[in-house]
Design an enzyme around this catalytic site. Structure first.
Site, PDB file in Angstrom:
ATOM      1  N   SER A 144       0.915  -1.033  -0.053  1.00 30.55           N
ATOM      2  CA  SER A 144      -0.178   0.207  -0.030  1.00 30.55           C
ATOM      3  C   SER A 144       0.910   1.323   0.040  1.00 30.55           C
ATOM      4  CB  SER A 144      -0.592   0.000   1.378  1.00 30.55           C
ATOM      5  OG  SER A 144      -1.542   1.380   1.261  1.00 30.55           O
ATOM      6  N   TYR A 157      -2.543  -1.439  10.362  1.00 31.93           N
ATOM      7  CA  TYR A 157      -2.615  -1.649   8.884  1.00 31.93           C
ATOM      8  C   TYR A 157      -1.315  -0.861   8.096  1.00 31.93           C
ATOM      9  CZ  TYR A 157      -4.094  -1.296   3.998  1.00 31.93           C
ATOM     10  OH  TYR A 157      -4.077  -1.427   2.504  1.00 31.93           O
TER      11      TYR A 157
END
Length: 244
Positions: A144, A157
């Protein structure tokens, strides 16, 4: 990496980025297998793409990961691409102690470290010996942009995705000289259900690229052997006044 003539396994492939990858690999002429947690989402994916092979699998469970591997290599001996795509994203406030951290586990039984990091590491260990037997093969890890520009609302995350980035780099070096190429797909914000409505709850009005906008440059990058694939979002860049 050729995008046609492969046998591709995509975790979390029934929705979002995973499904977009499945559609493009299938369109290019590859056989595609997707796994997911629920029968309903897999059924919907197969209705959209009838050529899909589907398998229920909760990759957070070691036994499910083992079963997925045994089933996949037994039924798809030419499997040559593993896509570690499945992921979850949770807002966690550490000022609340363990309350926020444990709340999500209690609600849906999911854990970011298990799904986002431990599962891809374990699946990579399972499948790498099989992939090394193929003439051409690849591992694609989905990290990401938040691995590089973390958001304080998403501390776990962001940390797991930073770890996936590091893992991809070292794995690429370790597998140099084998038939296995290691790609890292680094999405910007993409409009999927990954956040389970958290963006809207934060008051955001822009939810990122559509999967259709995102997937076109990704497939070109695969074909060009770009091993770290960073897709830029021109809309977000304009909003921020600089690169996204």
């Amino acid at each position: 990496m050729k995008t046609n003539g492969n046998t591709v396994l995509i975790t979390g492939g029934a929705t979002g980025i995973g499904l977009a990858l499945a559609e493009e690999f299938a369109r290019a002429g590859s056989e595609v297998i997707v796994c997911g947690r629920t029968e309903e989402t897999l059924k919907q994916a197969k209705q959209k793409l009838p050529s899909l092979h589907t398998r229920i699998c909760n990759i957070a469970k070691e036994s499910d990961r083992d079963d997925l591997y045994e089933w996949a290599v037994a039924n798809f001996k030419n499997l040559n691409i593993l896509v570690n795509n499945a992921g979850i994203q949770r807002m966690i406030d550490f000022k609340k102690g363990t309350a926020d951290l444990l709340r999500h586990r209690a609600e849906d039984g999911e854990d970011e470290v298990e799904v986002n990091l431990r599962a891809p590491v374990y699946l990579t260990a399972l499948f790498t010996p099989h992939l090394m037997k193929q003439k051409e093969s690849a591992i694609i890890n989905v990290s990401s942009g938040l691995a590089f520009y973390p958001m304080p609302e998403l501390p776990v995350y962001c940390a797991t995705k930073a770890a996936v980035h590091s893992f991809s780099q070292t794995l690429r070096q370790q597998l140099e000289g084998t038939t296995v190429r290691v790609f890292e797909l680094i999405p910007p914000m993409v409009d999927t259900n990954l956040d389970k409505g958290a963006r809207k709850a934060r008051g955001q009005t822009y939810f990122g690229l559509s999967t259709a906008e995102f997937i076109v440059p990704v497939m070109k990058a695969f074909a060009n052997n770009e091993f770290e694939i960073r897709v830029q979002d021109p809309k977000l860049s304009a909003m921020r006044g600089g690169p996204s």
